[in-house]
Design a protein around this motif. Sequence first.
Motif, PDB file in Angstrom:
ATOM      1  N   GLY A 237      13.661  40.142   0.954  1.00 44.78           N
ATOM      2  CA  GLY A 237      13.622  41.481   1.517  1.00 44.78           C
ATOM      3  C   GLY A 237      15.000  41.955   1.926  1.00 44.78           C
ATOM      4  O   GLY A 237      15.996  41.243   1.776  1.00 44.78           O
ATOM      5  N   ASP A 238      15.047  43.151   2.491  1.00 44.86           N
ATOM      6  CA  ASP A 238      16.333  43.722   2.899  1.00 44.86           C
ATOM      7  C   ASP A 238      16.359  44.079   4.373  1.00 44.86           C
ATOM      8  O   ASP A 238      17.178  44.883   4.823  1.00 44.86           O
ATOM      9  CB  ASP A 238      16.666  44.954   2.052  1.00 44.86           C
ATOM     10  N   GLY A 239      15.464  43.462   5.159  1.00 42.86           N
ATOM     11  CA  GLY A 239      15.419  43.742   6.586  1.00 42.86           C
ATOM     12  C   GLY A 239      16.423  42.913   7.366  1.00 42.86           C
ATOM     13  O   GLY A 239      17.216  42.158   6.792  1.00 42.86           O
ATOM     14  N   PRO A 240      16.402  43.037   8.688  1.00 39.39           N
ATOM     15  CA  PRO A 240      17.322  42.264   9.525  1.00 39.39           C
ATOM     16  C   PRO A 240      17.042  40.766   9.430  1.00 39.39           C
ATOM     17  O   PRO A 240      15.945  40.342   9.076  1.00 39.39           O
ATOM     18  CB  PRO A 240      17.049  42.790  10.936  1.00 39.39           C
ATOM     19  N   VAL A 241      18.034  39.973   9.765  1.00 32.88           N
ATOM     20  CA  VAL A 241      17.907  38.520   9.719  1.00 32.88           C
ATOM     21  C   VAL A 241      17.149  38.030  10.948  1.00 32.88           C
ATOM     22  O   VAL A 241      17.402  38.484  12.070  1.00 32.88           O
ATOM     23  CB  VAL A 241      19.303  37.873   9.640  1.00 32.88           C
ATOM     24  N   VAL A 242      16.223  37.113  10.740  1.00 32.46           N
ATOM     25  CA  VAL A 242      15.448  36.544  11.838  1.00 32.46           C
ATOM     26  C   VAL A 242      16.327  35.586  12.635  1.00 32.46           C
ATOM     27  O   VAL A 242      17.028  34.746  12.059  1.00 32.46           O
ATOM     28  CB  VAL A 242      14.217  35.797  11.290  1.00 32.46           C
ATOM     29  N   LYS A 243      16.266  35.724  13.962  1.00 31.62           N
ATOM     30  CA  LYS A 243      17.034  34.851  14.847  1.00 31.62           C
ATOM     31  C   LYS A 243      16.114  33.825  15.498  1.00 31.62           C
ATOM     32  O   LYS A 243      14.898  34.033  15.595  1.00 31.62           O
ATOM     33  CB  LYS A 243      17.734  35.689  15.916  1.00 31.62           C
ATOM     34  N   ALA A 244      16.698  32.734  15.959  1.00 32.33           N
ATOM     35  CA  ALA A 244      15.918  31.631  16.510  1.00 32.33           C
ATOM     36  C   ALA A 244      15.099  32.051  17.719  1.00 32.33           C
ATOM     37  O   ALA A 244      14.038  31.476  17.986  1.00 32.33           O
ATOM     38  CB  ALA A 244      16.841  30.466  16.869  1.00 32.33           C
ATOM     39  N   GLU A 245      15.559  33.063  18.454  1.00 34.96           N
ATOM     40  CA  GLU A 245      14.858  33.494  19.666  1.00 34.96           C
ATOM     41  C   GLU A 245      13.818  34.575  19.382  1.00 34.96           C
ATOM     42  O   GLU A 245      13.122  35.037  20.293  1.00 34.96           O
ATOM     43  CB  GLU A 245      15.849  34.010  20.710  1.00 34.96           C
ATOM     44  N   ASN A 246      13.688  34.988  18.132  1.00 35.01           N
ATOM     45  CA  ASN A 246      12.755  36.061  17.780  1.00 35.01           C
ATOM     46  C   ASN A 246      11.299  35.602  17.797  1.00 35.01           C
ATOM     47  O   ASN A 246      10.987  34.413  17.707  1.00 35.01           O
ATOM     48  CB  ASN A 246      13.057  36.599  16.381  1.00 35.01           C
TER      49      ASN A 246
END
Length: 333
Positions: A237-246
């Motif tokens: 996909g082209d969305g934001p990158v998932v972060k560990a705290e998400n």
Amino acid sequence: MRRRSLLLSVPAGLVTLAACGNDKADSSKASDSGSPSAAAPSAAPSPKIVSGPLPAITAGTKFGEKPTVAKGSGAPSKDLAVKTVIAGGGRTVAENDYIQANYLGQVWATAKVFDNSYDRRTPLVIQLSRGSIIDGWRYGLVGKKVGSRVEMAVPPTWGYGPQGNTQAGIKGTDTLVFVVDIENSFNAKSSAKGKDVPQNNADLPKVGTNTDGAAPSIDVPKAAAPKNLVAEYVIEGDGPVVKAENSVLVQYKGVLWDTGKEFDSTYKRHALTSFSLQQVVKGWAQGLTGKKVGSRVLIVIPPSLGYGDNPPPNSGIKKDSVLVFSVDILAAM
């Protein structure tokens, strides 16, 4: 109550679990308990929906901008007042859908802002279902289209009730005013969106690339399972990158490497699931961190990063099983 997802039924010692009674993690990340997600199940009757009165939006009038809202004039309606300020052209929101939205909430009589997501730069992702969100949102946003800005005046009956919300400074007699920008919505048919990525490694499972809302196929090879974690794009996909705290909202399907047998699936339950990456097995947390929203990801989890020798009871997972997942990352918050 729906059965708890296996991903949240993790034995103590493998991950830290938040106290929860179903498969929905807190996705609001709100600054206080004034978030519209802080609602107990309600027995209130369905409201009559009227068009006003509603206070004027005096600044931040474009979709996605933090609004400034005037103080309410006179007495608010005893009914639920709802107005589409900006009409979007996206899909129509239905009850039990998840929505992704920015919002501002304030008290009618004082114009005191008790919560807003714009300053946090993190939209709310929440299900429009009873017990997940205040009834004013559940009734007021159903039928609206993605891309819409909606203003609502919510009486106590469909807000926090006669008890109010003292932590947020909301009295039991307060009518609440919300401005909501609906950025996206998701349901049980939602899938990844993006470009297919070649799956050329014959030693890894091959995952279907259909995006019609049906469960993708997972074909496990007749080969030795990898000893280390595998996390690769199937669809990028082209969305934001998932972060560990998400926290993430996902569709997923899980099978056993040894047999290819499915042991868990949101597709089969016809229900999305959301959770914090700090609440799941390490293989999920590590495998989704760094991946883009909108993607489908193949995750192969060795026992040391999965359930090890203590799998969930009645799950069909044996001790020291290697787990294979297809995960569609629909939203991160």
